[in-house]
Design a protein around this motif. Structure first.
Motif, PDB file in Angstrom:
ATOM      1  N   THR A   1       6.457  53.899  22.917  1.00  0.00           N
ATOM      2  CA  THR A   1       7.116  53.890  21.620  1.00  0.00           C
ATOM      3  C   THR A   1       8.558  53.460  21.813  1.00  0.00           C
ATOM      4  O   THR A   1       9.261  54.021  22.662  1.00  0.00           O
ATOM      5  CB  THR A   1       7.074  55.284  20.975  1.00  0.00           C
TER       6      THR A   1
ATOM      7  N   LYS B   1      12.494  53.149  21.875  1.00  0.00           N
ATOM      8  CA  LYS B   1      13.547  54.170  21.800  1.00  0.00           C
ATOM      9  C   LYS B   1      14.901  53.519  22.034  1.00  0.00           C
ATOM     10  O   LYS B   1      14.999  52.426  22.603  1.00  0.00           O
ATOM     11  CB  LYS B   1      13.320  55.280  22.825  1.00  0.00           C
TER      12      LYS B   1
ATOM     13  N   TYR C   1      18.993  54.602  23.390  1.00  0.00           N
ATOM     14  CA  TYR C   1      19.860  55.604  23.997  1.00  0.00           C
ATOM     15  C   TYR C   1      21.281  55.048  24.102  1.00  0.00           C
ATOM     16  O   TYR C   1      21.474  53.845  24.303  1.00  0.00           O
ATOM     17  CB  TYR C   1      19.387  55.948  25.415  1.00  0.00           C
TER      18      TYR C   1
ATOM     19  N   ASP D   1      16.319  63.206  27.637  1.00  0.00           N
ATOM     20  CA  ASP D   1      15.572  62.180  26.919  1.00  0.00           C
ATOM     21  C   ASP D   1      15.868  62.255  25.417  1.00  0.00           C
ATOM     22  O   ASP D   1      14.987  62.543  24.602  1.00  0.00           O
ATOM     23  CB  ASP D   1      14.075  62.332  27.188  1.00  0.00           C
ATOM     24  N   GLU D   2      17.140  61.999  25.084  1.00  0.00           N
ATOM     25  CA  GLU D   2      17.584  61.999  23.698  1.00  0.00           C
ATOM     26  C   GLU D   2      18.519  60.822  23.479  1.00  0.00           C
ATOM     27  O   GLU D   2      19.100  60.282  24.418  1.00  0.00           O
ATOM     28  CB  GLU D   2      18.300  63.309  23.357  1.00  0.00           C
ATOM     29  N   ARG D   3      18.700  60.438  22.210  1.00  0.00           N
ATOM     30  CA  ARG D   3      19.517  59.273  21.880  1.00  0.00           C
ATOM     31  C   ARG D   3      20.909  59.371  22.489  1.00  0.00           C
ATOM     32  O   ARG D   3      21.415  58.412  23.074  1.00  0.00           O
ATOM     33  CB  ARG D   3      19.629  59.102  20.363  1.00  0.00           C
TER      34      ARG D   3
END
Length: 277
Positions: A131, A133, A135, A162-164
């Motif tokens: 998917t 993403k 960052y 594992d986040e923006r």
């Protein structure tokens, strides 16, 4: 123990082009530049050292099945994508676009007078069909001054969120680490190579290492004239990098020591990668 193999790459042998609005050097085959000796290095597929003129940039274009990140050296770069991300990046900023099943983005230098100098880097993902993403991270010069700063690391590695947005390295869905250092003259550093990102396959496959000295002295087609010179040493073998030069190292293993020292007369910005073989 495998034999460590050094392959030095002078700056002037890189590919590249001057499009007026874009001046670029290519470490690997890209666009109209093709060299069968430099198509990829493990998961590392593209390192373009780009200079984008004011009020110009890359119009919206698609990507898929690639991990694409920009590391800003100077100036500013504005990013927009089909996921709704809008961001203007400046020195020390990193943005990672995990293309996965498909995205579209644009990158423009909206500044009215200053060029943007940045590294555009692509890596091959360690799995397909991800998917998409996005960052974003920021790293100060102080974090890099005469020390090693981990800029990008695989999803799931220690310290990777594992986040923006967040602290720590920028996540990447690829078997590589990207690190930097702003090295002052006569300052020695030691880096210890990590274990392989992937434990699949034979341990004898080992790792790959690539280092490149950022070319801050301006765009030219001959040897760069900067004052920094970085010596890279592993297992008794070494290469001395001037601005824009790179060295490809095969046969390294986890736990090996990488010696880094600026033997020149000016500060140098070294970028380097650890990659699964």
């Amino acid at each position: 123990m495998s034999k460590v193999d050094f392959k030095f790459r002078p700056s002037e042998t890189r590919g590249g082009a001057d499009h007026g609005w874009l001046k670029t050097f290519h470490t690997f085959s890209f666009a109209s530049y093709y060299d069968p000796k430099y198509e990829s290095f493990g998961a590392l597929r593209v390192i373009n050292e780009d200079r984008v003129a004011p009020k110009t940039g890359f119009p919206t274009h698609p990507h898929r099945e690639a991990e694409i990140f920009s590391y800003i050296i100077s100036g500013e770069l504005s990013h927009k994508d089909s996921m709704g991300n809008v961001e203007t990046m400046k020195r020390g900023d990193v943005q990672m676009t995990s293309g996965g099943t498909g995205i579209a983005h644009s990158e423009y230098n909206d500044h009215k007078s200053k060029a943007c100098h940045f590294l555009q880097i692509w890596a091959l993902p360690n799995q397909s069909g991800l998917t998409p993403k996005y960052y974003a991270r920021h790293f100060t010069d102080e974090q890099k001054k005469d020390k090693i700063c981990e800029i990008v690391a695989p999803v799931g590695a220690a310290g990777v969120v594992d986040e923006r947005e967040g602290d720590g390295p920028t996540p990447v869905h690829a078997n590589l680490y990207f690190l930097t250092s702003l090295l002052s003259p006569s300052v020695p550093l030691t880096h210890i190579l990590r274990p392989r990102t992937s434990r699949s396959g034979s341990g004898a496959a080992g790792k790959l290492f690539y280092a490149q000295l950022v070319q801050t002295s301006g765009y030219n087609t001959g040897p760069a004239q900067g004052k920094a010179q970085i010596r890279v040493e592993i297992q008794g073998k070494e290469a001395v990098l001037g601005e824009g030069d790179g060295v490809f190292v095969k046969g390294v293993q986890e736990g090996m020591r990488v010696g880094l020292e600026n033997v020149g007369t000016g500060v140098g910005e070294l970028v380097f990668f650890e990659i699964d073989a």
